[in-house]
Design a protein around this motif. Structure first.
Motif, mmCIF file in Angstrom:
data_model
loop_
_atom_site.group_PDB
_atom_site.id
_atom_site.type_symbol
_atom_site.label_atom_id
_atom_site.label_comp_id
_atom_site.label_asym_id
_atom_site.label_seq_id
_atom_site.Cartn_x
_atom_site.Cartn_y
_atom_site.Cartn_z
ATOM 1 N N ILE A 1 30.788 47.717 53.642
ATOM 2 C CA ILE A 1 30.540 47.269 52.264
ATOM 3 C C ILE A 1 31.880 46.911 51.633
ATOM 4 N N LEU A 2 32.006 45.671 51.201
ATOM 5 C CA LEU A 2 33.229 45.206 50.557
ATOM 6 C C LEU A 2 33.273 45.739 49.127
ATOM 7 N N ASN B 1 27.660 41.443 43.781
ATOM 8 C CA ASN B 1 26.663 40.913 44.713
ATOM 9 C C ASN B 1 26.621 41.691 46.026
ATOM 10 N N VAL B 2 27.336 42.775 46.119
ATOM 11 C CA VAL B 2 27.361 43.734 47.237
ATOM 12 C C VAL B 2 27.448 43.027 48.596
ATOM 13 N N PRO B 3 28.604 42.429 48.912
ATOM 14 C CA PRO B 3 28.757 41.836 50.235
ATOM 15 C C PRO B 3 28.801 42.925 51.313
ATOM 16 N N GLY C 1 40.216 37.661 47.254
ATOM 17 C CA GLY C 1 41.061 38.648 46.581
ATOM 18 C C GLY C 1 41.403 39.789 47.509
ATOM 19 N N ARG C 2 41.962 40.837 46.935
ATOM 20 C CA ARG C 2 42.394 42.010 47.710
ATOM 21 C C ARG C 2 41.326 43.085 47.568
ATOM 22 N N TRP C 3 40.640 43.417 48.660
ATOM 23 C CA TRP C 3 39.506 44.324 48.635
ATOM 24 C C TRP C 3 39.668 45.432 49.663
ATOM 25 N N THR C 4 38.850 46.456 49.535
ATOM 26 C CA THR C 4 38.765 47.510 50.545
ATOM 27 C C THR C 4 37.362 47.489 51.142
ATOM 28 N N ILE C 5 37.179 48.269 52.190
ATOM 29 C CA ILE C 5 35.870 48.423 52.836
ATOM 30 C C ILE C 5 35.529 49.902 52.863
ATOM 31 N N ILE C 6 34.323 50.249 52.410
ATOM 32 C CA ILE C 6 33.775 51.573 52.687
ATOM 33 C C ILE C 6 32.676 51.356 53.718
ATOM 34 N N TYR C 7 32.320 52.400 54.471
ATOM 35 C CA TYR C 7 31.387 52.166 55.565
ATOM 36 C C TYR C 7 30.593 53.408 55.930
#
Length: 198
Positions: free
Chosen positions: A51-52, A67-69, A87-93
């Protein structure tokens, strides 16, 4: 006698009202980034749900994007995420087999806390590189998974590199050098995402 300008004025007003009620299309639905999700050993993290998210380090918050990519990795750990603003994003998973409700916001301020260092004479040294630490709770919300490391500040130490699980089932996030993992996501970008503890 009716004014000639009144009829066009009414039409413009009605048109503007309808235009204001139309739903906005999702932002940048055509953008996409592909990549691979691997464990530290190099093995693919197959079947993981990614999840971005936005990471606001100034507020110590991770927020789900509007929009929950999302993406699910294939057997080789490969994924494609679509429909995000560059942009600058993180990922949770969630690794394969894990099911958990994903909150709209995660407060990670507890991960910035320090603990008493068992080696107070060591300063600016990464602890846990030679002998991996076992999983341990870190505050009431988080668990540092096996293999995490600390950065020694002398009498205190802080989390340095880790895979972190929120609650008993997740979601999971990655910390590198004491900060939430972040990278630039742009259209057609190739992303390499690694889990510290798998």
């Amino acid at each position: 006698m009716r004014a000639k300008w009144l009829h066009p004025l009414i039409l413009v007003t009605v048109a503007l009202c309808f235009a204001g009620q139309q739903p906005k299309p999702p932002s940048n639905p055509a953008t996409s980034a592909s990549g691979v999700f691997l464990g530290r050993s190099g093995k693919p993290m197959a079947g993981a749900r990614l999840i971005l998210c936005e990471a606001r380090e100034d507020l110590a918050r991770i927020r789900i994007l509007a929009n929950v990519p999302t993406a699910t990795t294939d057997q080789q750990g490969q994924f494609t995420i679509r429909g995000f603003e560059p942009g600058r994003w993180t990922i949770i998973y969630l690794p394969a087999g894990f099911r958990a409700a994903i909150p709209n916001e995660i407060d990670f301020s507890a991960l910035e806390a320090v603990d008493r260092c068992p080696f107070p004479l060591l300063v600016r040294v990464e602890l846990g590189k030679d002998t991996p630490y076992e999983a341990r709770p870190w505050s009431s919300q988080f668990t540092l998974l096996k293999g995490h490391t600390f950065w020694s500040l002398g009498a205190q130490m802080k989390v340095w590199n880790a895979t972190v699980r929120r609650g008993p089932q997740g979601p999971f996030l990655e910390l590198r050098r004491g900060r939430v993992w972040l990278t630039d996501f742009e259209d057609k970008r190739q992303v390499r995402f690694e889990s510290w503890s798998y």
